[in-house]
Design a protein around this motif. Structure first.
Motif, PDB file in Angstrom:
ATOM      1  N   ASN A 137      65.071  48.498 108.581  1.00  0.00           N
ATOM      2  CA  ASN A 137      66.345  48.825 109.385  1.00  0.00           C
ATOM      3  C   ASN A 137      67.713  48.629 108.656  1.00  0.00           C
ATOM      4  OD1 ASN A 137      67.497  50.357 111.786  1.00  0.00           O
ATOM      5  ND2 ASN A 137      68.133  48.489 112.525  1.00  0.00           N
ATOM      6  N   THR A 138      67.423  48.439 107.369  1.00  0.00           N
ATOM      7  CA  THR A 138      68.628  48.045 106.410  1.00  0.00           C
ATOM      8  C   THR A 138      69.054  49.417 105.934  1.00  0.00           C
ATOM      9  OG1 THR A 138      67.225  47.716 104.537  1.00  0.00           O
ATOM     10  CG2 THR A 138      68.216  45.884 105.950  1.00  0.00           C
ATOM     11  N   LEU A 139      70.446  49.426 105.265  1.00  0.00           N
ATOM     12  CA  LEU A 139      70.571  50.806 104.766  1.00  0.00           C
ATOM     13  C   LEU A 139      71.034  50.675 103.086  1.00  0.00           C
ATOM     14  CD1 LEU A 139      73.551  51.420 107.334  1.00  0.00           C
ATOM     15  CD2 LEU A 139      71.255  52.448 107.203  1.00  0.00           C
ATOM     16  N   TYR A 140      70.637  51.822 102.490  1.00  0.00           N
ATOM     17  CA  TYR A 140      70.571  51.665 101.147  1.00  0.00           C
ATOM     18  C   TYR A 140      71.334  52.909 100.663  1.00  0.00           C
ATOM     19  CZ  TYR A 140      69.840  52.002  96.038  1.00  0.00           C
ATOM     20  OH  TYR A 140      69.797  51.982  94.737  1.00  0.00           O
ATOM     21  N   GLY A 141      72.532  52.739  99.773  1.00  0.00           N
ATOM     22  CA  GLY A 141      73.303  53.979  99.332  1.00  0.00           C
ATOM     23  C   GLY A 141      72.947  54.006  97.807  1.00  0.00           C
ATOM     24  N   GLY A 142      72.973  55.343  97.221  1.00  0.00           N
ATOM     25  CA  GLY A 142      72.488  55.565  96.127  1.00  0.00           C
ATOM     26  C   GLY A 142      73.506  56.695  95.622  1.00  0.00           C
ATOM     27  N   PHE A 143      72.881  57.084  94.325  1.00  0.00           N
ATOM     28  CA  PHE A 143      73.448  58.381  93.547  1.00  0.00           C
ATOM     29  C   PHE A 143      72.212  59.142  92.859  1.00  0.00           C
ATOM     30  CE2 PHE A 143      74.156  59.591  89.166  1.00  0.00           C
ATOM     31  CZ  PHE A 143      74.891  60.583  89.250  1.00  0.00           C
ATOM     32  N   THR A 144      72.310  60.395  93.011  1.00  0.00           N
ATOM     33  CA  THR A 144      71.285  61.057  92.159  1.00  0.00           C
ATOM     34  C   THR A 144      71.757  62.466  91.993  1.00  0.00           C
ATOM     35  OG1 THR A 144      69.004  61.798  92.308  1.00  0.00           O
ATOM     36  CG2 THR A 144      70.239  61.910  94.029  1.00  0.00           C
ATOM     37  N   THR A 145      71.144  63.178  91.015  1.00  0.00           N
ATOM     38  CA  THR A 145      71.232  64.733  90.968  1.00  0.00           C
ATOM     39  C   THR A 145      70.167  65.427  91.604  1.00  0.00           C
ATOM     40  OG1 THR A 145      69.983  64.721  88.802  1.00  0.00           O
ATOM     41  CG2 THR A 145      72.579  64.614  88.538  1.00  0.00           C
ATOM     42  N   ASP A 146      68.998  64.729  92.155  1.00  0.00           N
ATOM     43  CA  ASP A 146      67.984  65.418  92.806  1.00  0.00           C
ATOM     44  C   ASP A 146      67.273  64.591  93.955  1.00  0.00           C
ATOM     45  OD1 ASP A 146      65.533  66.665  93.617  1.00  0.00           O
ATOM     46  OD2 ASP A 146      64.772  67.095  91.609  1.00  0.00           O
ATOM     47  N   PRO A 147      68.171  64.826  95.124  1.00  0.00           N
ATOM     48  CA  PRO A 147      67.945  63.914  96.383  1.00  0.00           C
ATOM     49  C   PRO A 147      66.069  63.719  96.721  1.00  0.00           C
ATOM     50  CG  PRO A 147      69.838  65.155  96.969  1.00  0.00           C
ATOM     51  CD  PRO A 147      69.258  65.944  95.597  1.00  0.00           C
ATOM     52  N   GLU A 148      65.563  64.821  96.710  1.00  0.00           N
ATOM     53  CA  GLU A 148      64.171  65.035  97.015  1.00  0.00           C
ATOM     54  C   GLU A 148      63.399  63.941  96.307  1.00  0.00           C
ATOM     55  OE1 GLU A 148      66.172  68.064  96.860  1.00  0.00           O
ATOM     56  OE2 GLU A 148      66.364  67.836  98.915  1.00  0.00           O
ATOM     57  N   LYS A 149      63.658  64.317  94.815  1.00  0.00           N
ATOM     58  CA  LYS A 149      62.716  63.565  93.723  1.00  0.00           C
ATOM     59  C   LYS A 149      63.206  62.192  93.919  1.00  0.00           C
ATOM     60  CE  LYS A 149      62.028  63.447  88.964  1.00  0.00           C
ATOM     61  NZ  LYS A 149      62.103  64.011  87.546  1.00  0.00           N
ATOM     62  N   ARG A 150      64.265  61.744  94.301  1.00  0.00           N
ATOM     63  CA  ARG A 150      64.883  60.347  94.057  1.00  0.00           C
ATOM     64  C   ARG A 150      64.318  59.806  95.348  1.00  0.00           C
ATOM     65  NH1 ARG A 150      65.369  56.247  91.247  1.00  0.00           N
ATOM     66  NH2 ARG A 150      67.142  54.832  91.826  1.00  0.00           N
ATOM     67  N   LEU A 151      64.312  60.221  96.600  1.00  0.00           N
ATOM     68  CA  LEU A 151      63.522  59.796  97.793  1.00  0.00           C
ATOM     69  C   LEU A 151      62.197  59.377  97.342  1.00  0.00           C
ATOM     70  CD1 LEU A 151      63.671  58.970 100.761  1.00  0.00           C
ATOM     71  CD2 LEU A 151      63.076  61.288 101.355  1.00  0.00           C
ATOM     72  N   ALA A 152      61.400  60.373  96.848  1.00  0.00           N
ATOM     73  CA  ALA A 152      60.036  60.223  96.390  1.00  0.00           C
ATOM     74  C   ALA A 152      59.858  58.922  95.643  1.00  0.00           C
ATOM     75  CB  ALA A 152      59.405  61.464  96.015  1.00  0.00           C
ATOM     76  N   THR A 153      60.724  58.968  94.680  1.00  0.00           N
ATOM     77  CA  THR A 153      60.650  57.757  93.849  1.00  0.00           C
ATOM     78  C   THR A 153      60.794  56.459  94.433  1.00  0.00           C
ATOM     79  OG1 THR A 153      61.504  59.204  91.932  1.00  0.00           O
ATOM     80  CG2 THR A 153      61.838  56.743  91.607  1.00  0.00           C
ATOM     81  N   HIS A 154      61.758  56.300  95.250  1.00  0.00           N
ATOM     82  CA  HIS A 154      61.975  55.164  96.246  1.00  0.00           C
ATOM     83  C   HIS A 154      60.652  54.793  96.935  1.00  0.00           C
ATOM     84  CE1 HIS A 154      66.157  54.113  95.739  1.00  0.00           C
ATOM     85  NE2 HIS A 154      66.736  55.344  95.828  1.00  0.00           N
ATOM     86  N   ASN A 155      60.050  55.797  97.758  1.00  0.00           N
ATOM     87  CA  ASN A 155      59.017  55.481  98.599  1.00  0.00           C
ATOM     88  C   ASN A 155      57.948  55.284  97.840  1.00  0.00           C
ATOM     89  OD1 ASN A 155      59.620  55.850 101.367  1.00  0.00           O
ATOM     90  ND2 ASN A 155      60.013  57.764 101.071  1.00  0.00           N
ATOM     91  N   ALA A 156      57.750  55.527  96.505  1.00  0.00           N
ATOM     92  CA  ALA A 156      56.710  55.181  95.962  1.00  0.00           C
ATOM     93  C   ALA A 156      56.860  53.766  95.118  1.00  0.00           C
ATOM     94  CB  ALA A 156      56.301  56.094  94.380  1.00  0.00           C
ATOM     95  N   GLY A 157      57.894  53.210  95.585  1.00  0.00           N
ATOM     96  CA  GLY A 157      58.119  52.003  95.039  1.00  0.00           C
ATOM     97  C   GLY A 157      58.727  51.611  93.608  1.00  0.00           C
ATOM     98  N   LYS A 158      59.166  52.749  93.233  1.00  0.00           N
ATOM     99  CA  LYS A 158      59.678  52.962  91.747  1.00  0.00           C
ATOM    100  C   LYS A 158      61.264  53.030  91.430  1.00  0.00           C
ATOM    101  CE  LYS A 158      55.086  54.631  90.163  1.00  0.00           C
ATOM    102  NZ  LYS A 158      54.488  55.811  89.867  1.00  0.00           N
ATOM    103  N   GLY A 159      61.876  52.956  92.674  1.00  0.00           N
ATOM    104  CA  GLY A 159      63.246  53.086  92.621  1.00  0.00           C
ATOM    105  C   GLY A 159      63.868  51.943  92.288  1.00  0.00           C
TER     106      GLY A 159
END
Length: 91
Positions: free
Chosen positions: A17-39
């Motif tokens: 339930n915490t929030l994280y703000g970030g920057f990217t050029t490809d939101p879908e790819k970035r979300l997948a990277t975060h969810n893979a534990g590599k963000g």
């Protein structure tokens, strides 16, 4: 083409339930990277995953998107939630 490139500021809702703000050029790819534990270091913790993208805003320039990310990250949680509510995002 470089002229058509979009830059995004995004907000993730973490499993804890915490929030994280970030920057990217490809939101879908970035979300997948975060969810893979590599963000980002913050989202690598298993207790923060899975993550859900609750907001993304596009900008014409990288500078604008980075400024938005910086401003968001330097607010209190209450102010972050108030901002999200103004954007019609319910947590």
């Amino acid at each position: 083409m470089e002229d058509e490139k979009k830059y995004y500021f995004y907000v993730l809702l973490c499993a804890d339930n915490t929030l994280y703000g970030g920057f990217t050029t490809d939101p879908e790819k970035r979300l997948a990277t975060h969810n893979a534990g590599k963000g980002a270091k913050y989202t690598k913790l298993a207790s923060r995953r899975p993550l859900k993208m609750i907001l993304q805003e596009s900008f014409e320039t990288k500078s604008e998107a980075l400024k938005k990310e910086y401003a968001f990250k330097h607010q209190s949680r209450d102010k972050k939630i108030a901002y999200l509510k103004k954007q019609s995002v319910e947590i």
